[in-house]
Write a protein that holds these residues in place. Sequence first.
Motif, PDB file in Angstrom:
ATOM      1  N   CYS A   1       0.828  -1.209   0.000  1.00 44.49           N
ATOM      2  CA  CYS A   1       0.000   0.000   0.000  1.00 44.49           C
ATOM      3  C   CYS A   1       0.864   1.262   0.000  1.00 44.49           C
ATOM      4  O   CYS A   1       0.492   2.272  -0.619  1.00 44.49           O
ATOM      5  CB  CYS A   1      -0.954  -0.007   1.188  1.00 44.49           C
ATOM      6  N   MET A   2       2.012   1.211   0.656  1.00 49.17           N
ATOM      7  CA  MET A   2       2.920   2.355   0.632  1.00 49.17           C
ATOM      8  C   MET A   2       3.476   2.570  -0.782  1.00 49.17           C
ATOM      9  O   MET A   2       3.585   3.704  -1.260  1.00 49.17           O
ATOM     10  CB  MET A   2       4.070   2.159   1.618  1.00 49.17           C
ATOM     11  N   ILE A   3       3.805   1.476  -1.476  1.00 54.96           N
ATOM     12  CA  ILE A   3       4.291   1.578  -2.855  1.00 54.96           C
ATOM     13  C   ILE A   3       3.201   2.153  -3.762  1.00 54.96           C
ATOM     14  O   ILE A   3       3.467   3.002  -4.624  1.00 54.96           O
ATOM     15  CB  ILE A   3       4.755   0.192  -3.361  1.00 54.96           C
ATOM     16  N   ILE A   4       1.961   1.700  -3.564  1.00 56.41           N
ATOM     17  CA  ILE A   4       0.842   2.225  -4.343  1.00 56.41           C
ATOM     18  C   ILE A   4       0.687   3.727  -4.095  1.00 56.41           C
ATOM     19  O   ILE A   4       0.506   4.522  -5.024  1.00 56.41           O
ATOM     20  CB  ILE A   4      -0.469   1.490  -3.977  1.00 56.41           C
ATOM     21  N   ASN A   5       0.795   4.121  -2.842  1.00 57.28           N
ATOM     22  CA  ASN A   5       0.671   5.534  -2.484  1.00 57.28           C
ATOM     23  C   ASN A   5       1.753   6.373  -3.165  1.00 57.28           C
ATOM     24  O   ASN A   5       1.485   7.453  -3.705  1.00 57.28           O
ATOM     25  CB  ASN A   5       0.756   5.681  -0.964  1.00 57.28           C
ATOM     26  N   GLU A   6       2.984   5.862  -3.148  1.00 58.24           N
ATOM     27  CA  GLU A   6       4.095   6.574  -3.807  1.00 58.24           C
ATOM     28  C   GLU A   6       3.864   6.670  -5.314  1.00 58.24           C
ATOM     29  O   GLU A   6       4.197   7.689  -5.944  1.00 58.24           O
ATOM     30  CB  GLU A   6       5.413   5.842  -3.528  1.00 58.24           C
ATOM     31  N   ALA A   7       3.280   5.629  -5.887  1.00 58.82           N
ATOM     32  CA  ALA A   7       2.997   5.648  -7.323  1.00 58.82           C
ATOM     33  C   ALA A   7       1.956   6.716  -7.653  1.00 58.82           C
ATOM     34  O   ALA A   7       2.073   7.418  -8.662  1.00 58.82           O
ATOM     35  CB  ALA A   7       2.503   4.267  -7.775  1.00 58.82           C
ATOM     36  N   TYR A   8       0.943   6.834  -6.812  1.00 55.64           N
ATOM     37  CA  TYR A   8      -0.055   7.882  -7.015  1.00 55.64           C
ATOM     38  C   TYR A   8       0.583   9.259  -6.910  1.00 55.64           C
ATOM     39  O   TYR A   8       0.262  10.176  -7.686  1.00 55.64           O
ATOM     40  CB  TYR A   8      -1.201   7.738  -6.010  1.00 55.64           C
ATOM     41  N   LEU A   9       1.497   9.433  -5.960  1.00 60.05           N
ATOM     42  CA  LEU A   9       2.206  10.708  -5.823  1.00 60.05           C
ATOM     43  C   LEU A   9       3.033  11.019  -7.071  1.00 60.05           C
ATOM     44  O   LEU A   9       3.043  12.152  -7.569  1.00 60.05           O
ATOM     45  CB  LEU A   9       3.124  10.663  -4.599  1.00 60.05           C
ATOM     46  N   THR A  10       3.723   9.994  -7.582  1.00 62.37           N
ATOM     47  CA  THR A  10       4.565  10.178  -8.773  1.00 62.37           C
ATOM     48  C   THR A  10       3.732  10.573  -9.984  1.00 62.37           C
ATOM     49  O   THR A  10       4.086  11.501 -10.731  1.00 62.37           O
ATOM     50  CB  THR A  10       5.349   8.882  -9.073  1.00 62.37           C
ATOM     51  N   ALA A  11       2.609   9.882 -10.174  1.00 63.03           N
ATOM     52  CA  ALA A  11       1.728  10.210 -11.291  1.00 63.03           C
ATOM     53  C   ALA A  11       1.103  11.591 -11.096  1.00 63.03           C
ATOM     54  O   ALA A  11       0.944  12.353 -12.058  1.00 63.03           O
ATOM     55  CB  ALA A  11       0.642   9.145 -11.427  1.00 63.03           C
ATOM     56  N   GLN A  12       0.759  11.900  -9.855  1.00 60.17           N
ATOM     57  CA  GLN A  12       0.152  13.185  -9.514  1.00 60.17           C
ATOM     58  C   GLN A  12       1.080  14.348  -9.860  1.00 60.17           C
ATOM     59  O   GLN A  12       0.642  15.409 -10.311  1.00 60.17           O
ATOM     60  CB  GLN A  12      -0.147  13.154  -8.009  1.00 60.17           C
TER      61      GLN A  12
ATOM     62  N   ILE B   1       4.564   3.709 -14.977  1.00 62.90           N
ATOM     63  CA  ILE B   1       4.986   3.333 -13.622  1.00 62.90           C
ATOM     64  C   ILE B   1       4.808   1.830 -13.422  1.00 62.90           C
ATOM     65  O   ILE B   1       5.697   1.147 -12.894  1.00 62.90           O
ATOM     66  CB  ILE B   1       4.199   4.130 -12.564  1.00 62.90           C
ATOM     67  N   ASP B   2       3.663   1.304 -13.853  1.00 62.20           N
ATOM     68  CA  ASP B   2       3.429  -0.144 -13.731  1.00 62.20           C
ATOM     69  C   ASP B   2       4.492  -0.931 -14.498  1.00 62.20           C
ATOM     70  O   ASP B   2       5.055  -1.909 -13.988  1.00 62.20           O
ATOM     71  CB  ASP B   2       2.038  -0.508 -14.262  1.00 62.20           C
ATOM     72  N   THR B   3       4.752  -0.508 -15.727  1.00 61.63           N
ATOM     73  CA  THR B   3       5.736  -1.218 -16.559  1.00 61.63           C
ATOM     74  C   THR B   3       7.122  -1.173 -15.936  1.00 61.63           C
ATOM     75  O   THR B   3       7.818  -2.198 -15.856  1.00 61.63           O
ATOM     76  CB  THR B   3       5.776  -0.607 -17.974  1.00 61.63           C
ATOM     77  N   SER B   4       7.531  -0.012 -15.484  1.00 59.18           N
ATOM     78  CA  SER B   4       8.879   0.122 -14.914  1.00 59.18           C
ATOM     79  C   SER B   4       9.029  -0.672 -13.627  1.00 59.18           C
ATOM     80  O   SER B   4      10.085  -1.257 -13.366  1.00 59.18           O
ATOM     81  CB  SER B   4       9.200   1.601 -14.659  1.00 59.18           C
ATOM     82  N   MET B   5       7.978  -0.721 -12.822  1.00 60.23           N
ATOM     83  CA  MET B   5       8.050  -1.481 -11.568  1.00 60.23           C
ATOM     84  C   MET B   5       8.114  -2.983 -11.840  1.00 60.23           C
ATOM     85  O   MET B   5       8.861  -3.709 -11.184  1.00 60.23           O
ATOM     86  CB  MET B   5       6.853  -1.150 -10.680  1.00 60.23           C
TER      87      MET B   5
ATOM     88  N   ALA C   1      -1.919  10.064  -0.511  1.00 59.23           N
ATOM     89  CA  ALA C   1      -1.739  11.035  -1.605  1.00 59.23           C
ATOM     90  C   ALA C   1      -3.094  11.623  -1.983  1.00 59.23           C
ATOM     91  O   ALA C   1      -4.118  10.933  -1.957  1.00 59.23           O
ATOM     92  CB  ALA C   1      -1.108  10.348  -2.807  1.00 59.23           C
ATOM     93  N   SER C   2      -3.095  12.903  -2.343  1.00 58.15           N
ATOM     94  CA  SER C   2      -4.364  13.571  -2.643  1.00 58.15           C
ATOM     95  C   SER C   2      -5.096  12.916  -3.826  1.00 58.15           C
ATOM     96  O   SER C   2      -6.332  12.827  -3.831  1.00 58.15           O
ATOM     97  CB  SER C   2      -4.135  15.052  -2.919  1.00 58.15           C
ATOM     98  N   SER C   3      -4.350  12.436  -4.815  1.00 58.01           N
ATOM     99  CA  SER C   3      -4.993  11.788  -5.957  1.00 58.01           C
ATOM    100  C   SER C   3      -5.618  10.449  -5.565  1.00 58.01           C
ATOM    101  O   SER C   3      -6.666  10.063  -6.097  1.00 58.01           O
ATOM    102  CB  SER C   3      -3.994  11.589  -7.116  1.00 58.01           C
ATOM    103  N   LEU C   4      -4.999   9.749  -4.625  1.00 57.45           N
ATOM    104  CA  LEU C   4      -5.574   8.488  -4.134  1.00 57.45           C
ATOM    105  C   LEU C   4      -6.813   8.798  -3.301  1.00 57.45           C
ATOM    106  O   LEU C   4      -7.817   8.088  -3.375  1.00 57.45           O
ATOM    107  CB  LEU C   4      -4.525   7.719  -3.309  1.00 57.45           C
ATOM    108  N   GLN C   5      -6.728   9.858  -2.505  1.00 58.59           N
ATOM    109  CA  GLN C   5      -7.885  10.311  -1.715  1.00 58.59           C
ATOM    110  C   GLN C   5      -9.057  10.622  -2.653  1.00 58.59           C
ATOM    111  O   GLN C   5     -10.208  10.226  -2.391  1.00 58.59           O
ATOM    112  CB  GLN C   5      -7.518  11.567  -0.923  1.00 58.59           C
ATOM    113  N   THR C   6      -8.771  11.303  -3.757  1.00 61.19           N
ATOM    114  CA  THR C   6      -9.815  11.650  -4.736  1.00 61.19           C
ATOM    115  C   THR C   6     -10.429  10.402  -5.337  1.00 61.19           C
ATOM    116  O   THR C   6     -11.646  10.306  -5.499  1.00 61.19           O
ATOM    117  CB  THR C   6      -9.228  12.544  -5.842  1.00 61.19           C
TER     118      THR C   6
END
Length: 221
Positions: free
Chosen positions: A146-157, A166-170, A211-216
Motif C-alpha cells: 500500500c505504501m508503494i501504491i501511495n508513492e505511485a499515485y504521488l509520482t503520477a500526480q 509506472i506499472d511497466t517500470s516497476m 496522496a491527494s490523488s488516491l484520496q480523490t
Amino acid sequence: MNILVIADAQRFDELQEKGMAKHHDVQWKTSLEEVLSLKAFDLVLDLIFDDRPEHALVYAKNPGIPVLAGIVKTSLTEIIGQYAFEQGFNIMGCNFLPGMVNRPVLEVTVLDEGQKETLDTVMYQLGWEYLLVADATGLVTPRVICMIINEAYLTAQEGTASPEDIDTSMRLGTNYPYGPFEWSERIGIKHVYEVLKAVHDATGDDRYEVASSLQTAYEAI
C-alpha cells in the motif's frame, strides 16, 4: 473439518483456488448474521472481519472455535481491548485483503504463545504454509504494497510518469508480479486507502499519509 467461511464473492473465489473444499466441508456465507450457530463448525475463516469487527462479539461467545480473521486495518490488541473475551481469545489475524488471499504463504499474527499451537494445528489440517508476524496494524506485506501504491499515485500526480509507465517500470525493474496501479485494482482503492489511513493513524509515519490523488479516487467510489 467443518469450516465456515464469511467472505465476499471475490475473496471466496480466491480462497477456493487453495483447494480447501477437496478435503473439508465448507459452508460459505456473505454475512455472519446468516449463521444461526457456530457450534457445528470446527473453524471459522472470516475474510471480511476488517469491515465487520463487531463479529468479535459472536466469536467471544464461542471461545472453543478458532477464527482466522482478516485483520489488516486494525490489530488483535485493539480488538481484544474493544470486546470482552472473558472465556479466552480465539481470533488470529490474517492478511485476507482482496488479491492476497491465494498467496502461497499466509501472513498471520497471534496475541500469545498459547495461540501458536492452535494455529500450527489448523494450518497443518488446511495444508497451508504461513508466516508469523508481529501484531501491528497493516501487518507487513499490506503495509509495503500500500505504501508503494501511495508513492505511485504521488509520482503520477506530480506528472513524473503515467500510471501505465509506472506499472511497466516497476514490473521490469523490480520483478514485481504487478505494478502499483495494477495492485490497487486487485486490492481495491477502498481497501488501499483504509489500510494507509489506519497505519498512518496508528504510527504517525508520514510515509503512509494518503496522496491527494488516491484520496480523490477513494472519494469517487
